[in-house]
Design a protein around this motif. Structure first.
Motif, PDB file in Angstrom:
ATOM      1  N   THR A  63      49.581  -5.183  -3.480  1.00 51.39           N
ATOM      2  CA  THR A  63      48.934  -5.063  -4.906  1.00 51.39           C
ATOM      3  C   THR A  63      48.421  -6.582  -5.188  1.00 51.39           C
ATOM      4  O   THR A  63      47.044  -6.416  -5.600  1.00 51.39           O
ATOM      5  CB  THR A  63      50.368  -5.172  -5.972  1.00 51.39           C
ATOM      6  N   ALA A  64      48.878  -7.476  -4.491  1.00 54.01           N
ATOM      7  CA  ALA A  64      48.219  -8.796  -4.492  1.00 54.01           C
ATOM      8  C   ALA A  64      46.889  -8.847  -3.844  1.00 54.01           C
ATOM      9  O   ALA A  64      45.708  -9.142  -4.484  1.00 54.01           O
ATOM     10  CB  ALA A  64      48.961  -9.951  -3.869  1.00 54.01           C
ATOM     11  N   ARG A  65      46.650  -8.201  -2.787  1.00 49.83           N
ATOM     12  CA  ARG A  65      45.394  -8.187  -2.088  1.00 49.83           C
ATOM     13  C   ARG A  65      44.343  -7.266  -2.797  1.00 49.83           C
ATOM     14  O   ARG A  65      43.036  -7.547  -2.727  1.00 49.83           O
ATOM     15  CB  ARG A  65      45.491  -7.345  -0.719  1.00 49.83           C
ATOM     16  N   ALA A  66      44.754  -6.083  -3.473  1.00 46.59           N
ATOM     17  CA  ALA A  66      43.807  -5.530  -4.330  1.00 46.59           C
ATOM     18  C   ALA A  66      43.496  -6.131  -5.328  1.00 46.59           C
ATOM     19  O   ALA A  66      42.391  -5.981  -5.895  1.00 46.59           O
ATOM     20  CB  ALA A  66      44.689  -3.856  -4.643  1.00 46.59           C
ATOM     21  N   GLU A  67      44.152  -7.224  -5.879  1.00 43.63           N
ATOM     22  CA  GLU A  67      43.821  -7.898  -6.884  1.00 43.63           C
ATOM     23  C   GLU A  67      42.925  -9.308  -6.701  1.00 43.63           C
ATOM     24  O   GLU A  67      42.611 -10.146  -7.417  1.00 43.63           O
ATOM     25  CB  GLU A  67      44.940  -8.506  -7.847  1.00 43.63           C
ATOM     26  N   GLY A  68      42.774  -9.330  -5.268  1.00 38.16           N
ATOM     27  CA  GLY A  68      41.757 -10.380  -4.808  1.00 38.16           C
ATOM     28  C   GLY A  68      42.612 -11.702  -4.388  1.00 38.16           C
ATOM     29  O   GLY A  68      41.939 -12.839  -4.213  1.00 38.16           O
ATOM     30  N   VAL A  69      44.074 -11.591  -4.362  1.00 42.77           N
ATOM     31  CA  VAL A  69      44.784 -12.668  -3.935  1.00 42.77           C
ATOM     32  C   VAL A  69      44.855 -13.066  -2.561  1.00 42.77           C
ATOM     33  O   VAL A  69      44.943 -11.812  -1.689  1.00 42.77           O
ATOM     34  CB  VAL A  69      46.359 -12.752  -4.641  1.00 42.77           C
ATOM     35  N   ALA A  70      44.795 -14.057  -2.158  1.00 41.64           N
ATOM     36  CA  ALA A  70      45.161 -14.399  -0.758  1.00 41.64           C
ATOM     37  C   ALA A  70      46.384 -14.264  -0.403  1.00 41.64           C
ATOM     38  O   ALA A  70      47.076 -15.090  -0.799  1.00 41.64           O
ATOM     39  CB  ALA A  70      44.337 -15.860  -0.470  1.00 41.64           C
ATOM     40  N   VAL A  71      46.605 -13.538   0.616  1.00 40.59           N
ATOM     41  CA  VAL A  71      48.036 -13.119   1.069  1.00 40.59           C
ATOM     42  C   VAL A  71      48.222 -13.338   2.571  1.00 40.59           C
ATOM     43  O   VAL A  71      47.622 -13.036   3.487  1.00 40.59           O
ATOM     44  CB  VAL A  71      48.422 -11.686   0.563  1.00 40.59           C
ATOM     45  N   GLU A  72      49.220 -14.294   2.613  1.00 41.36           N
ATOM     46  CA  GLU A  72      49.787 -14.446   3.965  1.00 41.36           C
ATOM     47  C   GLU A  72      51.113 -13.631   4.306  1.00 41.36           C
ATOM     48  O   GLU A  72      52.168 -14.133   3.586  1.00 41.36           O
ATOM     49  CB  GLU A  72      50.103 -16.019   4.180  1.00 41.36           C
ATOM     50  N   ARG A 198      43.488 -18.166  -3.998  1.00 39.61           N
ATOM     51  CA  ARG A 198      44.619 -19.018  -4.138  1.00 39.61           C
ATOM     52  C   ARG A 198      44.661 -19.275  -5.797  1.00 39.61           C
ATOM     53  O   ARG A 198      44.438 -20.509  -6.290  1.00 39.61           O
ATOM     54  CB  ARG A 198      44.579 -20.295  -3.568  1.00 39.61           C
ATOM     55  N   PHE A 199      45.188 -18.366  -6.614  1.00 41.96           N
ATOM     56  CA  PHE A 199      44.887 -18.500  -7.968  1.00 41.96           C
ATOM     57  C   PHE A 199      46.082 -19.409  -8.550  1.00 41.96           C
ATOM     58  O   PHE A 199      45.737 -20.063  -9.644  1.00 41.96           O
ATOM     59  CB  PHE A 199      45.001 -17.305  -8.782  1.00 41.96           C
TER      60      PHE A 199
END
Length: 248
Positions: A63-72, A198-199
């Motif tokens: 979900t975060a990736r789809a929202e443009g969040v940098a995910v590790e 990195r919001f």
């Protein structure tokens, strides 16, 4: 016993100490076994719980990736599978497997998965509120710059009238100006952090910049309070001086 009462009393006391020590060790062993059985019973439920937490964290990542969040990715599944395998064969490895350790490992995995999921959700929430936060911080910095320009003149006049010592710890205009430069740098950092997904970091930087701006805008009030206190003390000093002159 009748031939040497002293020796007999010593042996009896020694026996009582050994018995008390044995009873304490027995109590501790029983408590350990109770903890062991409780952990063994709780392990299956905790394994199911942590599996669900890991799945929820993986969904949050997508979900975060789809929202443009940098995910590790946290990648907890290999560690979970290892613990699950150990738990599955624990009945044949009682001498090696302590369910209390397994339970602690599973609970730690659940906590990490939960924390990861919550951090991703916070990042998405921070992204949604970032435009308003950026606008508010920019406006606060503009007002802070205006307040600082007025403050410079007021601070200089206060120094001429009362002196630096009388004003105490009121902020120096140069320090305030440096702080606003730092806040502007944090605004730039926030923009770069947001561009990288990195919001949450961007949100924190904007909050820090806004706090610097607010403190700058509070400086005139602090200066007025310091001037009023300095004027009061000066008045008291003049009264005491007049009293002293009258006595002389």
């Amino acid at each position: 016993l009748t031939s040497d009462p002293i020796w007999a009393r010593e042996r009896l006391e020694h026996g009582r100490n050994l018995l008390a020590e044995s009873m304490q060790k027995l109590y501790e062993a029983e408590r350990t076994m109770d903890d062991y059985r409780a952990a063994d019973e709780a392990l299956e439920g905790k394994l199911h719980e942590v599996k669900e937490e890991i799945q929820a964290a993986e969904v949050a990542e997508e979900t975060a990736r789809a929202e443009g969040v940098a995910v590790e990715p946290l990648e907890l599944r290999p560690e979970y599978e290892r613990v699950a395998r150990e738990a599955a064969v624990r009945t044949s490895r009682r001498d090696e497997f302590d369910p209390r350790h397994g339970l602690a490992a599973v609970e730690a995995l659940a906590e990490r998965a939960r924390g990861h999921r919550e951090a991703l959700q916070d990042n998405v929430s921070a992204r949604d509120g970032l435009p308003d936060e950026r606008y508010a911080t920019e406006a606060a910095l503009v007002r802070a710059r205006e307040a600082l320009e007025e403050y410079r003149g007021a601070h200089e006049r206060a120094l001429d009238e009362f002196g630096a010592a009388a004003l105490g710890d009121v902020p120096d205009p140069g320090e305030l100006s440096s702080g606003l430069l730092e806040a502007e740098g944090q605004m730039d950092q926030a923009e770069r952090a947001a561009s990288s997904g990195r919001f949450s970091e961007a949100h924190s930087l904007l909050q820090e910049a806004g706090e610097i701006a607010r403190k700058t805008m509070q400086s005139p009030t602090r200066l007025k309070a310091a001037m009023a206190e300095a004027d009061r003390k000066r008045g008291e000093g003049e009264e005491k001086l007049q009293e002293l002159e009258a006595r002389l």
